[in-house]
Scaffold this active site. Structure first.
Site, PDB file in Angstrom:
ATOM      1  N   GLU A  25       0.831  -1.205   0.000  1.00 16.79           N
ATOM      2  CA  GLU A  25       0.000   0.000   0.000  1.00 16.79           C
ATOM      3  C   GLU A  25       0.863   1.252   0.000  1.00 16.79           C
ATOM      4  O   GLU A  25       2.087   1.175   0.149  1.00 16.79           O
ATOM      5  CB  GLU A  25      -0.896  -0.005   1.263  1.00 16.79           C
ATOM      6  CG  GLU A  25      -0.071   0.012   2.554  1.00 16.79           C
ATOM      7  CD  GLU A  25      -0.900   0.009   3.838  1.00 16.79           C
ATOM      8  OE1 GLU A  25      -1.972  -0.610   3.862  1.00 16.79           O
ATOM      9  OE2 GLU A  25      -0.450   0.633   4.813  1.00 16.79           O
ATOM     10  N   HIS A  82       0.363   5.759   1.135  1.00 13.12           N
ATOM     11  CA  HIS A  82      -0.503   6.771   1.740  1.00 13.12           C
ATOM     12  C   HIS A  82       0.316   8.035   1.947  1.00 13.12           C
ATOM     13  O   HIS A  82       1.553   8.018   1.851  1.00 13.12           O
ATOM     14  CB  HIS A  82      -1.100   6.274   3.067  1.00 13.12           C
ATOM     15  CG  HIS A  82      -0.190   5.355   3.832  1.00 13.12           C
ATOM     16  ND1 HIS A  82       0.986   5.797   4.390  1.00 13.12           N
ATOM     17  CD2 HIS A  82      -0.256   4.021   4.082  1.00 13.12           C
ATOM     18  CE1 HIS A  82       1.585   4.767   4.973  1.00 13.12           C
ATOM     19  NE2 HIS A  82       0.871   3.676   4.800  1.00 13.12           N
ATOM     20  N   HIS A 101       5.516   6.222   7.636  1.00 17.78           N
ATOM     21  CA  HIS A 101       5.709   5.150   8.602  1.00 17.78           C
ATOM     22  C   HIS A 101       7.142   5.209   9.117  1.00 17.78           C
ATOM     23  O   HIS A 101       8.079   5.352   8.333  1.00 17.78           O
ATOM     24  CB  HIS A 101       5.507   3.777   7.960  1.00 17.78           C
ATOM     25  CG  HIS A 101       4.088   3.336   7.852  1.00 17.78           C
ATOM     26  ND1 HIS A 101       3.735   2.136   7.284  1.00 17.78           N
ATOM     27  CD2 HIS A 101       2.946   3.913   8.249  1.00 17.78           C
ATOM     28  CE1 HIS A 101       2.425   1.997   7.339  1.00 17.78           C
ATOM     29  NE2 HIS A 101       1.920   3.066   7.902  1.00 17.78           N
ATOM     30  N   HIS A 159       4.883   0.206  -0.197  1.00 17.31           N
ATOM     31  CA  HIS A 159       5.696  -0.536   0.775  1.00 17.31           C
ATOM     32  C   HIS A 159       4.993  -1.815   1.214  1.00 17.31           C
ATOM     33  O   HIS A 159       3.752  -1.900   1.199  1.00 17.31           O
ATOM     34  CB  HIS A 159       6.021   0.333   1.992  1.00 17.31           C
ATOM     35  CG  HIS A 159       4.808   0.841   2.703  1.00 17.31           C
ATOM     36  ND1 HIS A 159       4.074   1.908   2.240  1.00 17.31           N
ATOM     37  CD2 HIS A 159       4.188   0.412   3.826  1.00 17.31           C
ATOM     38  CE1 HIS A 159       3.059   2.121   3.063  1.00 17.31           C
ATOM     39  NE2 HIS A 159       3.099   1.228   4.040  1.00 17.31           N
ATOM     40  N   CYS A 214       5.646   0.417  14.637  1.00 19.30           N
ATOM     41  CA  CYS A 214       5.405   1.399  13.583  1.00 19.30           C
ATOM     42  C   CYS A 214       4.799   2.646  14.207  1.00 19.30           C
ATOM     43  O   CYS A 214       3.712   2.593  14.793  1.00 19.30           O
ATOM     44  CB  CYS A 214       4.470   0.822  12.520  1.00 19.30           C
ATOM     45  SG  CYS A 214       4.093   2.002  11.204  1.00 19.30           S
TER      46      CYS A 214
END
Lengths: 152, 152
Positions: free
Chosen positions: A63, A65, A69, A103, A117
């Protein structure tokens, strides 16, 4: 979600007072054998700290975004894909996923991969790759091998 | 401070591309034998993740502040004071320090105490206890013993 309990003990990689959330798998096989525990989430904290564990041979969702992270591997080993880089990762390594970067994390066959995370508490939803975007990723032999669970 | 290197390897508890900052000790003995490594700090992240290591027998500063601390013990063992609670802590335990709460971390004699600490990137400065505030804390026998490095 705020838990102001001062001290929460760990038993191995399970934490007192923290739910372990299995990801519900569906027919799309977007991820495999991943659990999540939210370790810190509080209205006073602008970040959240979560622990993900990927069972041997499992993998997280591929995914991207807008939010970043910030990952620290807590146990085991595996490989990650970040953008166009495929890297072997092991305990205590740091992985930075910049905004809008594809990733995925994959555990090795023999042991679970557990990682912390850190994310922003206020964040956007993940995007999944379209068939076209996946095809583009797979043009890179290294990425294609990673996605087949056969990292070099 | 932003470091977008995708993968930073660890050697034990030192990270590639991360400075280890010793705290400069002065005559006030406010802390002892503490180092700090900033693992994640980025304009896109609302939180920061730092790693602190307290050498055997050392201790962090006794302080309080408006911002919270979200702590995960990464190695070793010791004791913490949070508010009026003194707790033995060990690897992987979680410690939550609520706003404006006196806190300190102490390593055991035999091994270093290493912990991750997530904070807001935008945060206030720590406050040190006045002599009066210290006297109040020491009225609690458990806290007095902790501050003498003799936890029960």
């Amino acid at each position: 979600m705020a838990n102001r309990t001062v001290h929460r003990k760990a038993k191995e990689y399970r934490w007192e007072g923290v739910d372990e959330l299995p990801y519900k798998e569906d027919g799309r096989a977007l991820f495999k054998s991943v659990t999540r525990q939210v370790l810190f989430s509080d209205p006073e904290l602008r970040g959240e700290l979560r622990y993900f564990e990927v069972a041997p041979g499992g993998f997280s969702t591929l995914e991207r975004h807008r939010h970043m992270h910030a990952v620290l591997v807590l146990r085991g080993r595996g490989h990650c894909l970040v953008g166009t880089e495929v890297r072997p990762i092991e305990t205590r390594d740091l992985v930075t996923v910049p905004p809008m970067t594809w990733h995925q994390f994959r555990a090795t066959a023999g042991e679970p991969l557990g990682f912390l995370c850190m994310v922003n508490a206020a964040r956007d939803k993940p995007q999944l790759p379209s068939a076209d975007e996946l095809a583009v990723l797979r043009r890179d032999a290294k990425i294609a091998a990673f996605l087949r669970n056969e990292p070099a």
